[in-house]
Enzyme design. Structure first.
Site, mmCIF file in Angstrom:
data_model
loop_
_atom_site.group_PDB
_atom_site.id
_atom_site.type_symbol
_atom_site.label_atom_id
_atom_site.label_comp_id
_atom_site.label_asym_id
_atom_site.label_seq_id
_atom_site.Cartn_x
_atom_site.Cartn_y
_atom_site.Cartn_z
ATOM 1 N N TYR A 227 10.216 -0.265 -8.129
ATOM 2 C CA TYR A 227 9.724 0.300 -6.865
ATOM 3 C C TYR A 227 10.822 0.286 -5.794
ATOM 4 O O TYR A 227 11.121 1.314 -5.170
ATOM 5 C CB TYR A 227 8.491 -0.500 -6.411
ATOM 6 C CG TYR A 227 8.019 -0.177 -5.022
ATOM 7 C CD1 TYR A 227 7.562 1.108 -4.701
ATOM 8 C CD2 TYR A 227 8.016 -1.142 -4.014
ATOM 9 C CE1 TYR A 227 7.130 1.406 -3.416
ATOM 10 C CE2 TYR A 227 7.576 -0.851 -2.737
ATOM 11 C CZ TYR A 227 7.143 0.428 -2.440
ATOM 12 O OH TYR A 227 6.711 0.717 -1.170
HETATM 13 N N1 LIG Z 1 1.240 -0.643 2.352
HETATM 14 C C1 LIG Z 1 2.386 -1.311 2.434
HETATM 15 O O1 LIG Z 1 2.412 -2.525 2.701
HETATM 16 C C2 LIG Z 1 3.693 -0.584 2.248
HETATM 17 C C3 LIG Z 1 4.882 -1.334 2.395
HETATM 18 C C4 LIG Z 1 6.112 -0.694 2.233
HETATM 19 C C5 LIG Z 1 6.149 0.669 1.973
HETATM 20 N N2 LIG Z 1 4.990 1.369 1.813
HETATM 21 C C6 LIG Z 1 5.085 2.811 1.533
HETATM 22 O O2 LIG Z 1 4.253 3.520 2.432
HETATM 23 C C7 LIG Z 1 3.730 4.683 1.799
HETATM 24 C C8 LIG Z 1 2.213 4.681 1.899
HETATM 25 O O3 LIG Z 1 1.722 3.524 1.226
HETATM 26 P P1 LIG Z 1 0.177 3.142 1.208
HETATM 27 O O4 LIG Z 1 0.081 1.688 1.330
HETATM 28 O O5 LIG Z 1 -0.557 4.020 2.135
HETATM 29 O O6 LIG Z 1 -0.173 3.526 -0.307
HETATM 30 P P2 LIG Z 1 -1.413 4.351 -0.901
HETATM 31 O O7 LIG Z 1 -1.307 4.215 -2.372
HETATM 32 O O8 LIG Z 1 -2.674 3.944 -0.238
HETATM 33 O O9 LIG Z 1 -1.069 5.838 -0.454
HETATM 34 C C9 LIG Z 1 -0.240 6.705 -1.188
HETATM 35 C C10 LIG Z 1 -1.007 8.018 -1.416
HETATM 36 O O10 LIG Z 1 -0.120 8.928 -2.061
HETATM 37 C C11 LIG Z 1 -0.845 9.630 -3.047
HETATM 38 N N3 LIG Z 1 0.129 10.055 -4.069
HETATM 39 C C12 LIG Z 1 0.889 9.265 -4.866
HETATM 40 N N4 LIG Z 1 1.651 10.022 -5.669
HETATM 41 C C13 LIG Z 1 1.384 11.309 -5.356
HETATM 42 C C14 LIG Z 1 1.844 12.564 -5.842
HETATM 43 N N5 LIG Z 1 2.739 12.639 -6.837
HETATM 44 N N6 LIG Z 1 1.345 13.708 -5.290
HETATM 45 C C15 LIG Z 1 0.426 13.652 -4.299
HETATM 46 N N7 LIG Z 1 -0.065 12.494 -3.799
HETATM 47 C C16 LIG Z 1 0.408 11.341 -4.327
HETATM 48 C C17 LIG Z 1 -1.857 8.634 -3.595
HETATM 49 O O11 LIG Z 1 -2.999 9.266 -4.177
HETATM 50 C C18 LIG Z 1 -2.221 7.852 -2.326
HETATM 51 O O12 LIG Z 1 -3.382 8.382 -1.702
HETATM 52 C C19 LIG Z 1 4.261 4.658 0.373
HETATM 53 O O13 LIG Z 1 5.416 5.463 0.303
HETATM 54 C C20 LIG Z 1 4.625 3.201 0.152
HETATM 55 O O14 LIG Z 1 5.620 3.063 -0.817
HETATM 56 C C21 LIG Z 1 3.765 0.778 1.948
#
Ligand SMILES: NC(=O)c1ccc[n+]([C@@H]2O[C@H](COP(=O)([O-])OP(=O)(O)OC[C@H]3O[C@@H](n4cnc5c(N)ncnc54)[C@H](O)[C@@H]3O)[C@@H](O)[C@H]2O)c1
Length: 332
Positions: free
Chosen positions: A167
């Site tokens: 990741y």
């Molecule tokens: N939540 C955290 O603590 C955190 C920390 C660091 C980074 N991030 C980053 O923030 C972003 C959002 O994270 P989140 O916590 O909301 O995660 P999440 O999984 O709730 O949201 C990601 C969304 O992207 C959609 N998705 C994934 N692959 C896809 C694709 N190929 N096509 C279309 N849709 C797709 C999923 O269905 C999901 O709804 C991500 O990039 C994640 O890596 C999150």
């Protein structure tokens, strides 16, 4: 502004889209509602967005060229066909790319999916940003790019060449590609390294959801790292304010840490959950999981200075807001 928010049915994408709509921006959402965690939560988040007249969902995968064409056409064309030429020149467009595979441990068992969604997906998004001449790309990176770096708090000036999860590697790859697109093609981009985001509508695979669920249902709480871990937890409203500040500032090329501004002991987080739930949980202390790090601590001075970023929510308050949401959502 008109903003394409990828991952709009996800935890952070939904929250960012809601805030953009609230201030009057138009939002095109894109999500494939994948099954990494219960998609009914994604459907429920999306249903809230669909009630807003400024929101349009393009359902599909960011790696699918047809889906992307639909989304970028919606982003760049006028809804009022008679004014297409005039409006095109007036609309300020941005891409806020939050769709990704996001689980650290999941990445170690499923590298192919992470390469596909996070690396190929990012490539499609940044290439479409370039070819459609979109004003700027604001995208999610992560504290996981710092890997097991010993020097803390983590600063954007520290080397990030040793991630310890697939990741973290995929997000570092995104930052590198963004740099190439900036220096070769002049594509504006801002990478935001989020630190453990939590709050209402949060992800079921993350600690706060798992702890709350276990306490509420009388199940055992799995506490990894024997509870001796520290995290810079960031409340969702604080992250949203940082993302929106980055969208508005639209730097030529920058990377920012967005953290909570304070490192908390994992066991204090657990205590905040127990307090908010009104009962103590049974705990099972377990070793660290592969890919996890003992501690994350963010130096947020750059975001404070350049974005005016000021995280406000302490864990007692933020955890209570999550537990209140959990009770209401699940009718407990
Ligand atoms: N939540 C955290 O603590 C955190 C920390 C660091 C980074 N991030 C980053 O923030 C972003 C959002 O994270 P989140 O916590 O909301 O995660 P999440 O999984 O709730 O949201 C990601 C969304 O992207 C959609 N998705 C994934 N692959 C896809 C694709 N190929 N096509 C279309 N849709 C797709 C999923 O269905 C999901 O709804 C991500 O990039 C994640 O890596 C999150």
């Amino acid at each position: 502004m008109r903003i394409l928010v990828t991952g709009s049915a996800g935890f952070i994408g939904f929250s960012v889209a809601q805030a953009l709509l609230k201030r009057g921006d138009e939002v095109i959402g894109i999500d494939n509602f994948n099954e990494y965690y219960d998609p009914t939560l994604k459907v429920a988040r999306n249903a809230i967005l669909e009630k807003e007249k400024g929101f349009t969902l393009v359902r599909g995968d960011i790696t699918d060229p047809k889906t992307l064409d639909n989304a970028f056409d919606a982003l760049t064309s006028s809804s009022d066909k008679s004014q297409i030429i005039n409006r095109k020149s007036q609309i300020v467009t941005r891409v806020c790319h939050l769709a990704a595979q996001a689980g650290v441990r999941h990445s170690l068992d499923n590298p192919d999916i992470f390469l596909q969604d996070n690396v190929v997906g990012f490539n499609r998004i940044i290439e479409a940003t370039r070819t459609h001449k979109i004003g700027g790309l604001i995208y999610a990176s992560t504290s996981a790019v710092y890997g097991d770096n010993k020097e803390q708090p983590f600063s954007e000036s520290h080397p990030v060449d040793h991630p310890i999860s697939i990741y973290g590697f995929t997000k570092k790859a995104n930052e590198l590609q963004a740099y190439v697109y900036h220096s070769v093609y002049g594509v504006r981009s801002t990478g935001l390294r989020f630190f453990t985001v939590y709050g209402p509508w949060g992800r079921p695979d993350m600690a706060l959801f798992l702890f709350t669920d276990a306490v509420m249902k009388g199940k055992t709480l799995p506490i990894f790292g024997h509870g001796k871990m520290q995290r810079d937890f960031t409340y969702i409203d604080d992250i949203v304010s940082g993302v929106i500040a980055a969208i508005d500032r639209n730097d030529p090329y920058e990377i920012y840490n967005l953290g909570g501004g304070k490192t908390e002991e994992l066991m204090d987080y657990v205590s905040a959950v127990e307090k908010a739930c009104g009962k103590e949980g049974k705990k099972e202390f377990l070793p660290m999981q592969i890919g996890d790090v003992v501690s994350t601590s963010a130096d947020i001075s750059k975001a404070q200075k350049m974005l005016g970023y000021k995280p406000k929510t302490r864990i007692e308050e933020g955890v209570k807001k999550f537990v209140d949401w959990y009770r209401e959502y699940y009718g407990i």
